[in-house]
Structure formats: C-alpha cells, structure tokens
Design a protein around this motif. Structure first.
Motif, PDB file in Angstrom:
ATOM      1  N   SER A   1      -9.266   3.679   1.230  1.00 22.87           N
ATOM      2  CA  SER A   1      -7.802   3.491   0.938  1.00 22.87           C
ATOM      3  C   SER A   1      -7.629   4.730   0.111  1.00 22.87           C
ATOM      4  O   SER A   1      -6.747   5.528   0.387  1.00 22.87           O
TER       5      SER A   1
ATOM      6  N   ASP B   1      -7.109  -8.201  -1.909  1.00 26.91           N
ATOM      7  CA  ASP B   1      -7.610  -6.985  -2.341  1.00 26.91           C
ATOM      8  C   ASP B   1      -7.312  -6.660  -3.716  1.00 26.91           C
ATOM      9  O   ASP B   1      -7.998  -6.118  -4.543  1.00 26.91           O
ATOM     10  N   ILE B   2      -6.066  -7.024  -4.294  1.00 28.58           N
ATOM     11  CA  ILE B   2      -5.680  -6.633  -5.500  1.00 28.58           C
ATOM     12  C   ILE B   2      -6.336  -7.550  -6.642  1.00 28.58           C
ATOM     13  O   ILE B   2      -6.909  -7.285  -7.625  1.00 28.58           O
TER      14      ILE B   2
ATOM     15  N   HIS C   1       1.980   1.112  -3.742  1.00 29.03           N
ATOM     16  CA  HIS C   1       1.120   0.392  -2.892  1.00 29.03           C
ATOM     17  C   HIS C   1       1.884  -0.144  -1.688  1.00 29.03           C
ATOM     18  O   HIS C   1       1.356  -0.139  -0.405  1.00 29.03           O
TER      19      HIS C   1
ATOM     20  N   ILE D   1      -1.177  -8.761 -12.784  1.00 29.58           N
ATOM     21  CA  ILE D   1      -1.220  -8.869 -11.436  1.00 29.58           C
ATOM     22  C   ILE D   1      -0.080  -9.527 -10.733  1.00 29.58           C
ATOM     23  O   ILE D   1       0.125  -9.188  -9.803  1.00 29.58           O
TER      24      ILE D   1
ATOM     25  N   THR E   1       4.013   1.150  -9.461  1.00 27.66           N
ATOM     26  CA  THR E   1       2.754   0.950  -8.723  1.00 27.66           C
ATOM     27  C   THR E   1       2.961  -0.011  -7.646  1.00 27.66           C
ATOM     28  O   THR E   1       2.293   0.483  -6.473  1.00 27.66           O
TER      29      THR E   1
ATOM     30  N   ARG F   1      -4.931  11.751  -9.649  1.00 29.90           N
ATOM     31  CA  ARG F   1      -4.917  10.441  -9.481  1.00 29.90           C
ATOM     32  C   ARG F   1      -5.446   9.998 -10.764  1.00 29.90           C
ATOM     33  O   ARG F   1      -4.826   8.644 -11.109  1.00 29.90           O
TER      34      ARG F   1
ATOM     35  N   THR G   1       3.819   8.745  -8.951  1.00 28.81           N
ATOM     36  CA  THR G   1       5.188   9.004  -7.744  1.00 28.81           C
ATOM     37  C   THR G   1       4.686   8.539  -6.389  1.00 28.81           C
ATOM     38  O   THR G   1       3.580   8.025  -6.312  1.00 28.81           O
TER      39      THR G   1
END
Ligand code: HEM
Length: 392
Positions: A136, A210-211, A183, A249, A179, A149, A384
């Motif tokens: 990803s 996945d997180i 995503h 989270i 964030t 990044r 961003t």
C-alpha cells in the motif's frame, strides 16, 4: 494468511480465553459481519471518495493547514458533510482516562531513548515486511517520496508522544483525524492503481484488522522489547502506555470492540496476526532500502554496518536476510554485549559506564535529533491528503 484463517485464529484465541482478556467476548468473535478484516470506515470513506471524485483535494488540504491544535475549531472551507462528520469524531472517546494519558506522556519522556530506537529502527523497518502495508505504501503517492513520508510519520509519533498530546493544547487528536482522512482517501485511490491491484491480496486496503496489525508492529512490539531489554517499568506505566495506544487506534477509526484490553491480549493477537504474516516483498525491500538510505544520510556517528546490525538485533536475522542487509559481525558482537550494558548503566543498574557507552549514546542522541526534527526537515511536514497514486 487469508482473511478467513486470520478470523479463525482470532476466534480460537477468544475461545481459549487468550484474546479479549477482559472476559468480554468481542462482538467480532461470533459474527462474520463484524470481522475486523471486513470493517473499514464506511462513512468517511464515502465522503473522501466524493472529495476525490470532484477534484476537491487541494481545497481540503488548504483548509486543513490551519487546523493544528486539539482545541482549534474546525477550519472553514471544508465540504459541509465532511465538516459535520469531523465535528462528531474530533474528540476523545468517553472511556479515555486523562490521568493515564498524562502518565503515558511522562513515560514517553522518561523512556524516550529506547522509544526512538524501537519505533525508528524496529517498527519503521518492520512496516516494510508487513506485505499489505508495504504494497500500500509503495503504490500510494507517498511511496515515491519516502523522505517526505517518513517526516509525516514522525509527525504522528511526535504528536502522540509529546506532553499534553491529548489535551486541548496538544495536537494528536487533530493529527489522528487527518491520518484517518488520508487512510480513507487511500481506500478510494489504491483500488484504482493497476500496479497495486496486480500485487494486492485484498480489494480495499486498510481495514480495521490491518490497522490492528500495524498497531502491534508499533505499541505491542515496543512494549515487548522494553520487557525483553529489562527496561524498568511500573505496572501503571505499562497500563498508561497501552491506554495511549488504545485511544490512538480508536481515533484512527478502529471499533472499540476490536481494541485489545490488556497487553496479554495484544501479545496473543500479535502472535496470531502479525508474526505469521511477516514476509519480504519487492515493494518492502525497496522501501527498506529507501528508509535505511535516508537514515544513513544523517551522521549517526556509526557505520552503515552498525546500523544494519542494529536493525538485525532489534528485529531478527531472518528479517535482516529478507532485506538483504550485509553482515558486519564485529558490529553485531559489539551491539549484543554493549547495548544491554548501556541500558543497565542508564537505568542505574550498573555502577560503571560500559566501554562502548559513548558510541551508543551518540547514536541514540542522533536518532533522537532526527526524530525531534521530524525527519530531515527542521519544520514540521503537515499531513496532507493524496490526490493520486504512485504513477509507476
Ligand atoms: C498514511 C499512520 C495503518 C497505509 C499515513 C499517515 C500516517 C499513518 C501518520 C500520514 C502520513 C503520510 O501521508 O504518509 C498510521 C498508523 C497506523 C496506520 C499510526 C496504525 C496504527 C496503516 C495500514 C496501512 C497504511 C494498516 C496499509 C495496510 C498508509 C498509506 C498512507 C498512509 C498507503 C498514505 C501514504 C501517501 O501519502 O501516499 N498512515 N497508519 N496505514 N498509511 Fe497509515
């Protein structure tokens, strides 16, 4: 591991009482409908898809620039529906405990030396051997600009770890929400990338599952290493560190019923859903080379061989081999004996400074500077929303 076998592994953990140790059986254990690998972030995913499809990203990024502190009002200039959604989520969950969050900030300050090393050389490099994450990140826009990044990721870690991170004067709640928007954008963008589609084992990236995997590569991993390294921590410290991550989270959009309640539950889940899936990919190897190349650009006072061996020491030789990190056996021996002695001396458990103290000290200070400068840029790099994917 397929979604199905991950779910089975998790459900088995619950059945054995290993997961969800708070004895509340998480809802996702019993129904396929609430499987963390089939839960994304529907509402904001739809809103961000709309922003992307109507060319609205530049305007949203302009609006987001002035939105920094947790106490800041939402910026004007956002689409009304996105502003309304943010209004609803831009707050701590009702279960957030300010005392624990303050303690976590203090813990982060006291243990910062180890945290820099573990997040930076441990979690950062581990992300390149988590195949879904590596693919990803590589095929999203940011994959082509790793320096930028990395600086944005440092912003997240910095805002999470600073004193008062969750208080009105802190910035973490805003950073986490930005964030979450990134995503959501990535979930709409990556499925349009032919390159990502050719290698992905999923249709839509960045599920709740996945997180959680990434959380285990961060919080759960760091906590386990601190224990392994015999870094003194009180039970209250450990609990506070977990709590900080639970809130983080949640703010990234993970449903509360999926969030591990104890370190024991987190460790078990991590052993089931992170460790078995670690593997090299062409994308991850390239990302690791980029990241270690960036680190090597800064004078850490150590050789590249030392840096490679530190990564091996923190992660494992298997990971080092996957990433093709050349061996430096002298550095490996120095680290194996010198690092535990360095920790013991710093923690007041050794009366005399070990021989290599200054080497390690210079190394961790340089890593700390890198982090405190949020990468190589002396000013903060704002998070961003990407408007496209990596071209090829
Ligand atoms: C973007 C943190 C989980 C893939 C970001 C950013 C941060 C972040 C701070 C914004 C910086 C940037 O734009 O580069 C986290 C944290 C996670 C998490 C703390 C979990 C605890 C994941 C997972 C995936 C993922 C599980 C994929 C499997 C991405 C991608 C971007 C991104 C592709 C966009 C990069 C771009 O700009 O093109 N993440 N992330 N993240 N994240 Fe995550």
């Amino acid at each position: 591991m397929s979604n199905l076998s991950r779910r089975n592994a998790l459900s088995l953990g619950v059945a054995l009482g290993l997961v969800g140790a708070a004895s509340v059986v998480p809802a996702w254990a019993s129904t396929a409908a609430a499987d963390p690998w089939w839960v994304w972030d529907d509402e904001v995913d739809r809103l961000m898809a709309g922003v992307l499809d109507t060319g609205g990203v530049p305007a949203v990024n302009t609006a987001l620039r002035s939105w920094v502190d947790n106490a800041d009002p939402l910026p004007s200039g956002l689409p009304a529906d996105l502003a309304a959604w943010l209004q609803g989520v831009n707050r701590l969950p009702s279960w957030a405990d300010p005392v624990k969050l303050r303690r976590a900030a203090d813990f982060n300050r006291r243990k910062d030396t180890y945290l820099f090393v573990l997040y930076g050389l441990g979690s950062g490099i581990m992300s390149t051997v988590i195949p879904r994450e590596a693919r990803s990140v590589y095929w999203s826009a940011g994959g082509a600009a790793m320096q930028d990044r990395a600086a944005k990721t440092f912003t997240f870690g910095y805002d999470l770890s600073e004193a008062g991170a969750f208080e009105p004067s802190g910035q973490f709640v805003v950073t986490a929400n930005k964030t979450r928007l990134v995503h959501a954008a990535v979930r709409h963008l990556l499925p349009q990338s032919p390159h990502w589609r050719a290698v992905a084992d999923e249709r839509v990236p960045i599920s709740n599952g996945d997180i959680l995997v990434t959380f285990h590569s961060l919080g759960t991993f760091v906590h386990r290493k601190l224990k392994e390294w015999h870094v003194p921590m009180s039970a209250a410290d450990e609990d506070a560190f977990l709590h900080q991550w639970q809130v983080a989270i949640h703010l990234l959009g993970v449903r509360d019923e999926f969030i591990p309640q104890t370190w024991a539950a987190a460790d078990t889940q991590s052993a089931q859903v992170l460790t078995p899936l670690l593997a090299p990919t062409p994308e991850g190897k390239q990302l690791a080379a980029d990241l270690l190349g960036l680190t090597a650009q800064i004078d850490l006072g150590v050789t590249r061989g030392f840096l490679n061996e530190f990564v091996r020491y923190v992660l494992s030789n298997e990971v080092g081999d996957w990433l093709g990190l050349p061996r430096d056996y002298a550095a490996a021996t120095l680290i194996r004996t010198g690092w535990p002695a360095y920790i013991a001396f710093r923690e007041g458990l050794l009366p005399i400074a070990p021989a290599a103290f200054h080497l390690f000290d210079q190394f961790v200070r340089a890593l700390a500077m890198l982090f405190l400068n949020k990468g190589t840029s002396p000013t903060s790099t704002p998070i961003t929303i990407p408007a496209g994917n990596r071209p090829g």
